[in-house]
Design an enzyme around this catalytic site. Structure first.
Site, PDB file in Angstrom:
ATOM      1  N   GLU A 119      -3.315   9.501  14.062  1.00 56.15           N
ATOM      2  CA  GLU A 119      -3.312   8.050  14.204  1.00 56.15           C
ATOM      3  C   GLU A 119      -1.957   7.486  13.824  1.00 56.15           C
ATOM      4  OE1 GLU A 119      -6.363   7.339  10.814  1.00 56.15           O
ATOM      5  OE2 GLU A 119      -5.308   5.454  11.086  1.00 56.15           O
ATOM      6  N   CYS A 145      -9.001   8.037  11.754  1.00 56.13           N
ATOM      7  CA  CYS A 145      -9.100   9.336  11.063  1.00 56.13           C
ATOM      8  C   CYS A 145     -10.100  10.282  11.725  1.00 56.13           C
ATOM      9  CB  CYS A 145      -9.496   9.124   9.603  1.00 56.13           C
ATOM     10  SG  CYS A 145      -8.391   8.029   8.721  1.00 56.13           S
ATOM     11  N   HIS A 166     -14.718  13.060   4.998  1.00 57.96           N
ATOM     12  CA  HIS A 166     -13.384  12.473   5.118  1.00 57.96           C
ATOM     13  C   HIS A 166     -13.075  11.752   3.803  1.00 57.96           C
ATOM     14  CE1 HIS A 166     -10.061  10.033   6.220  1.00 57.96           C
ATOM     15  NE2 HIS A 166     -10.739   8.911   6.273  1.00 57.96           N
TER      16      HIS A 166
END
Ligand code: COA
Length: 397
Positions: free
Chosen positions: A88, A120, A242
């Site tokens: 990103e 992400c 994450h």
């Protein structure tokens, strides 16, 4: 429904996985002292200690090439017909960063190369695309790299969650590390919690909204996972989330436990996830690479006892897309780990002073870019040498 461990004749998944990070480190203790913030907010409150920072001659391409080189050095290029680059923090609006990596590594020309973007999330998106390619042609392999430099404005709430790293892994049939199970839960909804317009180096973020959006997405992706035949919560042995900051994983797992009707004690949840958090705590947010760093932390910290265990993996990308899926750890996975190289990458980082850290920060706005050379700093195998005639110049060292 409780899905059995995937015993398909030809499991597909992650065969080899490694990461690279920036040349520099910056201790959050220094940031806290300079900004008059109690360091407990960073160390305990968000669960971060150090952020990696790229040198002036490093970027997402050089980190990705460094990580991918380790995969190629061990496995060769036979069978690799696809290179997927998830990021990103892309360096060009048109050309895939993967094509630079392809060139630096000297990969064969008979490879399709694509960059993938969704905050992400796109590293796991790339993994799913790779699984599909290999399912269709089991003799093929896919090289996936997920590389990011996480940048927020100086003096902003997001500043202590910056970081930088690239994960690289090979997706193939009969993988040596993680056999990915077919069931997967996905979730997309349009929310403006974090984004980076084209004229900015730094992300814009509504921090509190992003936390709520992440937690909603965890519940949504998990429900879809169950609706598509995924394993019961109780049949999942470890969870990798994450980690924009490691405390976020604790929040997410508590939310998921409550969602499935279990109690959620903060200290117990943090202890349960501890083995997944080492790298992200010491590197900072690496956006697309973060969930794979969580997986590597787990594999290397629990290198004795994971064979046959089912791991649940949750990816969240603001904006927002999430996916929850599972995989089982393959017998002999320990032989494929890169723990020594990873320790060296962390320990050999050159610490930055506060002033040097601020000097390296690119600021908020993207200015008109004219030709420039970068100083030779990195000792990684590849460097970003500067810009000439609007083209980025990369070199093998
Ligand atoms: N000692 C221990 N903990 C402390 C503390 C101290 N001295 N001071 C504060 N804390 C705790 C707070 O209680 C809070 O914990 P909680 O979340 O469990 O309630 C935590 O530290 C963070 O404090 P907060 O005041 O909420 O921090 P903030 O307003 O600076 O924002 C983020 C934190 C994460 C929102 C901010 O860093 C951010 O915007 N990050 C980027 C976006 C992001 O990563 N989003 C995640 C989803 S993608």
């Amino acid at each position: 429904m409780n899905a059995p461990v995937n015993t398909a004749v030809n499991p597909i998944g992650i065969h080899d996985i490694t990461f690279a990070t920036g040349h520099h480190s910056f201790a959050l203790e220094t940031l806290a002292a300079k900004h008059g913030i109690d360091v407990g907010k960073f160390h305990k409150g968000i669960g971060q200690e150090v952020m990696s920072q790229p040198a002036a001659d490093e970027d997402i391409v050089t980190m990705a090439a460094t990580a991918a080189k380790r995969i190629i050095d061990r496995n060769g290029t036979d069978g690799i017909r696809t290179l997927l680059f998830a990021t990103e923090s892309g360096v060009d609006q048109s050309k895939s960063a993967g094509v630079y990596v392809h060139g630096l590594l000297g990969l064969p020309s008979r490879v399709r190369t694509i960059e993938m973007k969704q905050a992400c999330y796109s590293g796991v998106g790339a993994l799913q695309v790779a699984l599909g390619i290999v399912a269709r042609n089991p003799q093929e392999k896919v090289l996936v790299v997920a590389s990011d430099v996480a940048r927020y404005d100086l003096n902003s709430g997001g500043e202590p969650t910056q970081g930088a790293a690239a994960a690289a892994f090979l997706v193939q049939a009969n993988p040596g590390i993680l056999a990915v199970e077919p069931a997967s839960g996905v979730y997309t909804y349009d929310v403006q919690d974090f984004w980076r317009p084209n004229d900015r180096h730094t992300a814009l973020v509504d921090g509190k909204l992003s936390i709520d959006a992440y937690l909603n997405a965890v519940r949504g992706a998990y429900d879809d996972f169950i609706d598509h035949g995924g394993a019961d919560f109780a049949a999942i042995d470890r969870f990798c989330y994450h980690q924009p900051f490691t405390k976020m994983a604790v929040k997410a797992h508590m939310a998921l436990r409550e969602h499935v009707g279990l109690s959620a004690d903060k200290a117990e949840t943090a202890a349960e996830l501890e083995t997944t958090m080492h790298y992200n705590r010491m590197i900072g947010n690496s956006y697309t690479a973060s969930v794979f760093l969580a997986l590597m932390s787990l594999l290397e910290t629990e290198s004795d006892n994971l064979v046959g265990k089912r791991v649940g993996i949750l990816s969240y990308g603001s904006g927002a897309v999430a996916e929850f899926f599972t995989g089982t750890i393959v017998d002999g996975y320990q032989k494929l780990l890169h723990a020594d190289e990873h320790k060296k990458a962390l320990d050999s980082r050159e610490p930055l002073t506060y002033d040097a850290y601020r000097d390296l920060h690119p600021g908020t706005r993207v200015a008109d870019i004219t030709d420039y050379d970068t100083p030779e700093v990195t000792d990684a195998p590849f460097r970003f040498a500067g810009v000439k005639d609007h083209s980025r110049i990369y070199q093998r060292r």
